[in-house]
Write an enzyme that holds these catalytic residues in place. Structure first.
Site, PDB file in Angstrom:
ATOM      1  N   GLU A 119       0.820  -1.208   0.000  1.00  0.00           N
ATOM      2  CA  GLU A 119       0.000   0.000   0.000  1.00  0.00           C
ATOM      3  C   GLU A 119       0.859   1.266   0.000  1.00  0.00           C
ATOM      4  O   GLU A 119       0.401   2.351   0.378  1.00  0.00           O
ATOM      5  CB  GLU A 119      -0.966  -0.024   1.178  1.00  0.00           C
ATOM      6  CG  GLU A 119      -2.068  -1.071   0.972  1.00  0.00           C
ATOM      7  CD  GLU A 119      -2.898  -1.345   2.201  1.00  0.00           C
ATOM      8  OE1 GLU A 119      -2.517  -0.886   3.301  1.00  0.00           O
ATOM      9  OE2 GLU A 119      -3.921  -2.028   2.075  1.00  0.00           O
ATOM     10  N   HIS A 142      -1.665   2.659   8.948  1.00  0.00           N
ATOM     11  CA  HIS A 142      -2.848   1.885   8.572  1.00  0.00           C
ATOM     12  C   HIS A 142      -2.931   0.656   9.456  1.00  0.00           C
ATOM     13  O   HIS A 142      -1.939  -0.057   9.643  1.00  0.00           O
ATOM     14  CB  HIS A 142      -2.762   1.456   7.103  1.00  0.00           C
ATOM     15  CG  HIS A 142      -3.734   0.376   6.747  1.00  0.00           C
ATOM     16  ND1 HIS A 142      -5.087   0.506   6.944  1.00  0.00           N
ATOM     17  CD2 HIS A 142      -3.546  -0.868   6.237  1.00  0.00           C
ATOM     18  CE1 HIS A 142      -5.691  -0.604   6.551  1.00  0.00           C
ATOM     19  NE2 HIS A 142      -4.779  -1.461   6.126  1.00  0.00           N
ATOM     20  N   HIS A 144      -6.092  -2.257  11.575  1.00  0.00           N
ATOM     21  CA  HIS A 144      -7.390  -2.910  11.459  1.00  0.00           C
ATOM     22  C   HIS A 144      -8.133  -2.943  12.801  1.00  0.00           C
ATOM     23  O   HIS A 144      -8.270  -4.017  13.410  1.00  0.00           O
ATOM     24  CB  HIS A 144      -7.208  -4.337  10.936  1.00  0.00           C
ATOM     25  CG  HIS A 144      -6.542  -4.430   9.601  1.00  0.00           C
ATOM     26  ND1 HIS A 144      -5.946  -5.596   9.140  1.00  0.00           N
ATOM     27  CD2 HIS A 144      -6.379  -3.509   8.616  1.00  0.00           C
ATOM     28  CE1 HIS A 144      -5.447  -5.379   7.935  1.00  0.00           C
ATOM     29  NE2 HIS A 144      -5.692  -4.126   7.598  1.00  0.00           N
ATOM     30  N   HIS A 214     -12.275  -2.773   5.634  1.00  0.00           N
ATOM     31  CA  HIS A 214     -10.841  -3.012   5.524  1.00  0.00           C
ATOM     32  C   HIS A 214     -10.085  -2.534   6.762  1.00  0.00           C
ATOM     33  O   HIS A 214      -9.462  -3.335   7.459  1.00  0.00           O
ATOM     34  CB  HIS A 214     -10.303  -2.327   4.265  1.00  0.00           C
ATOM     35  CG  HIS A 214      -8.852  -2.540   4.015  1.00  0.00           C
ATOM     36  ND1 HIS A 214      -8.231  -2.184   2.847  1.00  0.00           N
ATOM     37  CD2 HIS A 214      -7.860  -3.059   4.787  1.00  0.00           C
ATOM     38  CE1 HIS A 214      -6.952  -2.472   2.899  1.00  0.00           C
ATOM     39  NE2 HIS A 214      -6.690  -3.006   4.079  1.00  0.00           N
TER      40      HIS A 214
END
Length: 269
Positions: A119, A142, A144, A214
């Site tokens: 990413e 990033h 989760h 996501h």
């Protein structure tokens, strides 16, 4: 093997902070297997020794041309690497890259040829925009968070600022410490240029963005700052869902109470 961190205490402190956050992500259950990514702009630490380091491996295209990043250096978590391992061995599970003069490709310069996150286009696009705006933010994260992802499966919550208002209303600290709220990016293929572009657009108005089904993407002054914003949003999501599991929809703070909070703490929204 000599590390890029040797003899550079300020850079080592930055990477140590990153490793600390990686451990928190794992402990919170937000980083299953190789889930999540971190990139930090470390150009300010690039002395002559770093700038003279030879390339490791081949020139790799970014997939986009990012003119603000010419000659910049970034620490990037490696693709297929686990946060729990990065927490212990950050230079074995990530690498330092240099953006080449074409602003469209990069090379690895230290410590090992660990390929950056898939990413990377999303992360570097954000860094490019931050530099363009003269922003002091240097880190992107990033991860989760379970409850926030669960809420993204509810179509009714994906309207503009619907989730922001719910999360802000759960506890005063959330609005105080994440004052720009939570942006929403509808589902895109992970690692795609489309995801990068959509994230970039949302970050014009928010510091944290929820990727539908996501995860969450955040920017901050450093990686701890980015983590803190996700942490307070996650706490609010837990409060909301815990109340729902107890059999009632939480009342939340009223609009008047949240307006008062904004005025007293001089919040932007």
């Amino acid at each position: 093997m000599k590390s890029i961190l040797d003899g550079r205490p300020a850079l080592k402190q930055e990477i140590d902070r990153l490793a600390e956050v990686a451990g928190y992500l794992w402990q919170n259950g937000w980083a299953e297997r190789n889930g999540g990514n971190i990139t930090i702009n470390i150009t300010e630490f690039a002395d002559e020794g770093i700038r003279s380091l030879p390339f490791i491996g081949e020139v790799t295209p970014i997939g986009k041309t990012l003119p603000q990043l010419k000659g910049c250096y970034f620490y990037c978590k490696g693709t297929q690497k686990r946060m729990r391992d990065l927490a212990r061995w950050p230079m074995d599970n990530g690498s330092v890259i240099r953006i080449l003069d074409d602003c469209a490709s990069y090379v690895i310069v230290a410590d090992r040829p660990v390929a950056p996150t898939s990413e990377l286009p999303s992360h570097l696009s954000v860094h490019n925009r931050l530099l363009e705006k003269g922003s002091p933010y240097r880190a992107t994260l990033h991860t989760h968070p379970i409850e926030l992802i669960a809420m993204s499966h509810n179509r009714e919550m994906l309207g503009r600022d619907v989730l922001t208002k719910i999360l802000w209303s759960m506890i005063p600290e959330t609005k105080a410490f994440c004052p720009r709220g939570l942006g929403i990016v509808p589902y895109k293929l992970p690692g795609s240029v489309e995801m990068a572009d959509a994230t970039l657009q949302e970050l014009e108005d928010y510091d944290v963005v929820l990727w539908e089904k996501h995860g969450v993407f955040a920017q901050g002054l450093d990686v701890m700052d980015a983590f803190d914003q996700i942490d307070v949003l996650s706490k609010s999501a837990k409060i909301y869902l815990d109340a729902c599991m107890m059999g009632f929809k939480p009342e939340g703070m009223s609009d008047i109470q949240m307006k008062e909070l904004s005025e007293v703490f001089h919040l932007p929204k």
